[in-house]
Design a protein around this motif. Structure first.
Motif, short mmCIF file in Angstrom:
data_model
loop_
_atom_site.label_atom_id
_atom_site.label_comp_id
_atom_site.label_asym_id
_atom_site.label_seq_id
_atom_site.Cartn_x
_atom_site.Cartn_y
_atom_site.Cartn_z
N LYS A 37 34.21 44.36 37.10
CA LYS A 37 34.42 43.63 38.37
C LYS A 37 33.18 42.48 38.88
O LYS A 37 33.77 41.59 39.35
CB LYS A 37 34.45 45.05 39.26
CG LYS A 37 34.39 44.49 40.73
CD LYS A 37 34.69 45.84 41.78
CE LYS A 37 33.17 46.55 41.76
NZ LYS A 37 32.06 45.66 42.36
N VAL B 10 47.26 34.48 37.80
CA VAL B 10 46.95 35.80 36.89
C VAL B 10 45.65 36.34 37.18
O VAL B 10 45.49 37.51 37.37
CB VAL B 10 46.94 35.14 35.59
CG1 VAL B 10 46.26 36.09 34.78
CG2 VAL B 10 48.49 34.77 35.15
N LEU B 11 44.53 35.61 37.55
CA LEU B 11 43.04 35.95 37.73
C LEU B 11 43.16 36.47 39.15
O LEU B 11 42.21 37.60 39.09
CB LEU B 11 42.08 34.58 37.81
CG LEU B 11 41.98 33.87 36.31
CD1 LEU B 11 40.92 32.72 36.88
CD2 LEU B 11 41.35 34.68 35.38
N HIS C 135 45.75 38.40 40.48
CA HIS C 135 46.18 39.72 40.43
C HIS C 135 45.49 40.72 39.32
O HIS C 135 45.41 41.88 39.57
CB HIS C 135 47.67 39.54 39.84
CG HIS C 135 48.56 38.87 41.08
ND1 HIS C 135 48.66 37.43 41.04
CD2 HIS C 135 49.36 39.57 41.93
CE1 HIS C 135 49.42 37.34 42.19
NE2 HIS C 135 49.59 38.62 42.70
N ILE C 136 44.66 39.86 38.44
CA ILE C 136 43.88 40.77 37.36
C ILE C 136 42.69 41.42 38.43
O ILE C 136 42.30 42.45 38.35
CB ILE C 136 43.27 40.00 36.40
CG1 ILE C 136 44.35 39.80 35.44
CG2 ILE C 136 42.24 40.72 35.72
CD1 ILE C 136 43.93 39.02 34.39
N ASN C 137 42.09 40.45 39.34
CA ASN C 137 41.20 41.05 40.09
C ASN C 137 41.67 42.09 41.19
O ASN C 137 40.76 43.04 41.50
CB ASN C 137 40.67 39.55 40.94
CG ASN C 137 39.39 39.90 42.07
OD1 ASN C 137 38.38 40.29 41.71
ND2 ASN C 137 39.67 39.97 43.18
N LEU D 276 43.93 43.94 40.48
CA LEU D 276 44.21 45.48 39.78
C LEU D 276 42.85 46.00 39.24
O LEU D 276 42.68 47.27 39.54
CB LEU D 276 44.82 44.90 38.56
CG LEU D 276 45.03 46.14 37.40
CD1 LEU D 276 45.80 47.26 37.92
CD2 LEU D 276 45.54 45.71 36.32
N VAL D 277 41.95 45.08 39.07
CA VAL D 277 40.53 45.85 38.61
C VAL D 277 39.74 46.58 39.85
O VAL D 277 39.34 47.58 39.68
CB VAL D 277 39.80 44.60 38.02
CG1 VAL D 277 38.12 45.18 37.86
CG2 VAL D 277 40.22 44.24 36.60
#
Length: 472
Positions: free
Chosen positions: A180, A348-349, A351-353, A355-356
């Motif tokens: 993270k 994408v980055l 939404h990955i952030n 999620l993480v």
């Protein structure tokens, strides 16, 4: 205050007689014009030659002093323009400006969400679902099955600060925490670049609109000054002024994706800018350029007839070229859209952030849940963490959503350009220049009244007649 009747019906035999109350008269045509807007069919039957009649510059809000609490106490710093007869409907408010020193930026998301990226309840609901996921993980994984070594749930006795008890769960939390921190450093740079480019594009499109407004005023100024103030030139002056505003509105309709639509045609006819036979003569896809061509061809004709000399004609041609360049396409995708791979990668980055960060909080809360024997839910710390997770995720998503919110500033939203009020102000200027005898100072001497009734542009006297009837 009585609302303006924007689509009156005219008597065919007596076109000067109104058969409906009129506060703000519109176009006059001697044929039945039909159009569809907002799912409803409309028609207007009016007299032969189109007269470009007056419409309010900004208008008065029909609500008068009756304002909501929010409008009176919360949005007092906003300068909002409204006008009847706009493409999106009557009295659609748009934000002119605001005072940053007193703007309630925190409460705007609650009281005026349409002015922010949190314009819909779905924006809040999405991050409430992420929050529910984190709480679900904390409740399910904060149980004895996930901590076979018992309490304490985790420690930091390892070489790198990782736990030596309940290794599976605690190592997972440690790994997510490390990832993270590193990932958040990357997304900050990428997202900042996207936001900066988005705001710059939004500013450029609004600046182009401001330049278009200035170019329209300048072209009206040049035409009304150079074309002689003679009775036989009255219709020519009026028509040229109308064509300038026709090109101006067509440029705006192109930015809204309605330049070739039936809705766009109906709006131009209701505005008095389009007369019988002109719509079919406008080239689809380049209707605004066609209108500029008409103006230039008419000036060329006046030059051939000796009415305008070549130097003055060159001045007008330069003004036409300048306005056409500004009007060409304010929503041009060729040189203004951001690269799709960049926008997609940032999305994408982001939404990955999200999620993480959600997973890290969920498993961290699970450790707290088991480690405190489930008493963590009664502590202020956890509820502050819940609050922080919700708004952390919301802030990242909101920054990314600026790409959509600020993409097209020419729509019906309050944050979009106040074209109804601004455009009607420019149209009023064009009408005033066309009937110049009413706006010249005494020092310049008397100017013969403009009594031209022929052709397709003699609108100024009909405007005077209708204005006097409307206020009778």
């Amino acid at each position: 205050m009585e609302k303006a009747v924007l689509n009156p019906t005219w008597n065919r035999d007596h076109p000067d007689t109104l058969t409906a109350p009129l506060l703000h008269p519109t176009a006059i045509l001697r044929h039945d014009t039909h159009w569809s807007q907002n799912g409803a069919n409309h028609s207007v039957s009016v007299a032969e030659d189109a007269d470009w009649v007056d419409r309010p510059v900004a208008g008065k809000d029909p609500r008068g002093p009756h304002r909501t609490w929010k409008e009176q106490h919360f949005e007092g710093m906003l300068s909002v323009g409204t006008a009847p007869g706009g493409f999106w409907g009557d009295w659609k408010p748009h934000l002119f400006t605001y005072d940053p020193a007193v703007a309630p930026v925190v409460g705007s998301h609650l009281f005026s969400p349409d002015l922010t990226v949190c314009w819909s309840i779905s924006v809040w609901a999405e991050h409430f679902r992420w929050l529910c996921l984190a709480i679900f993980i904390a409740l399910v994984c904060g149980q004895p099955w996930a901590f076979p070594d018992g309490r304490p749930a985790c420690n930091a006795a390892g070489d790198r600060g990782e736990s030596t008890v309940n290794v599976k769960m605690c190592s997972l939390v440690w790994s997510i925490d490390t990832f993270k921190d590193e990932f958040r450093f990357l997304i900050a740079f990428v997202l900042a670049g996207l936001v900066s480019a988005t705001v710059a594009t939004w500013n450029r499109r609004r600046s182009d609109y401001a330049s278009l407004c200035g170019a329209a005023r300048n072209l009206n100024l040049q035409l009304s000054t150079i074309v002689p103030l003679r009775p036989d030139m009255a219709d020519t002056r009026a028509t040229l002024g109308r064509w300038v505003m026709l090109a101006f509105e067509l440029a705006m309709l192109k930015s809204r994706g309605n330049m070739d639509s039936d809705e766009g045609r109906g709006y131009l006819e209701r505005s008095g800018l389009l007369v019988s036979g002109e719509w079919d003569a406008l080239l689809p896809g380049d209707r605004h350029t066609t209108a500029f061509w008409w103006i230039q061809m008419q000036v060329r004709r006046l030059t051939d007839e000796g009415v305008v000399n070549e130097i003055w004609a060159a001045t007008i041609f330069g003004a036409i070229t300048g306005m056409r360049a500004k009007a060409n396409d304010m929503m041009s995708s060729l040189d203004r859209d951001l690269p799709y791979p960049y926008v997609a990668l940032t999305g994408v980055l982001v939404h990955i952030n999200i999620l993480v960060f959600t997973l890290w909080n969920g498993f961290q809360w699970a450790v707290w849940n088991y480690g405190t024997d489930y008493e963590v839910w009664s502590t202020p710390r956890l509820w502050f963490e819940i609050f922080g997770l919700f708004f952390w995720n919301l802030s990242y998503e909101a920054l990314y959503q600026l790409t959509g919110t600020l993409y097209n500033p020419f729509g019906p939203r309050r944050i979009d350009v106040a074209h109804d009020s601004i455009g009607q102000g420019i149209a009023a200027l064009a009408r005033g220049f066309a009937k110049a005898h009413a706006n010249l100072p005494p020092f310049m001497g008397p100017v013969p009244p403009n009594h031209g009734r022929g052709g397709i542009g003699g609108f100024t006297e009909r405007f005077d007649d209708l204005e006097s009837q409307a206020h009778a």
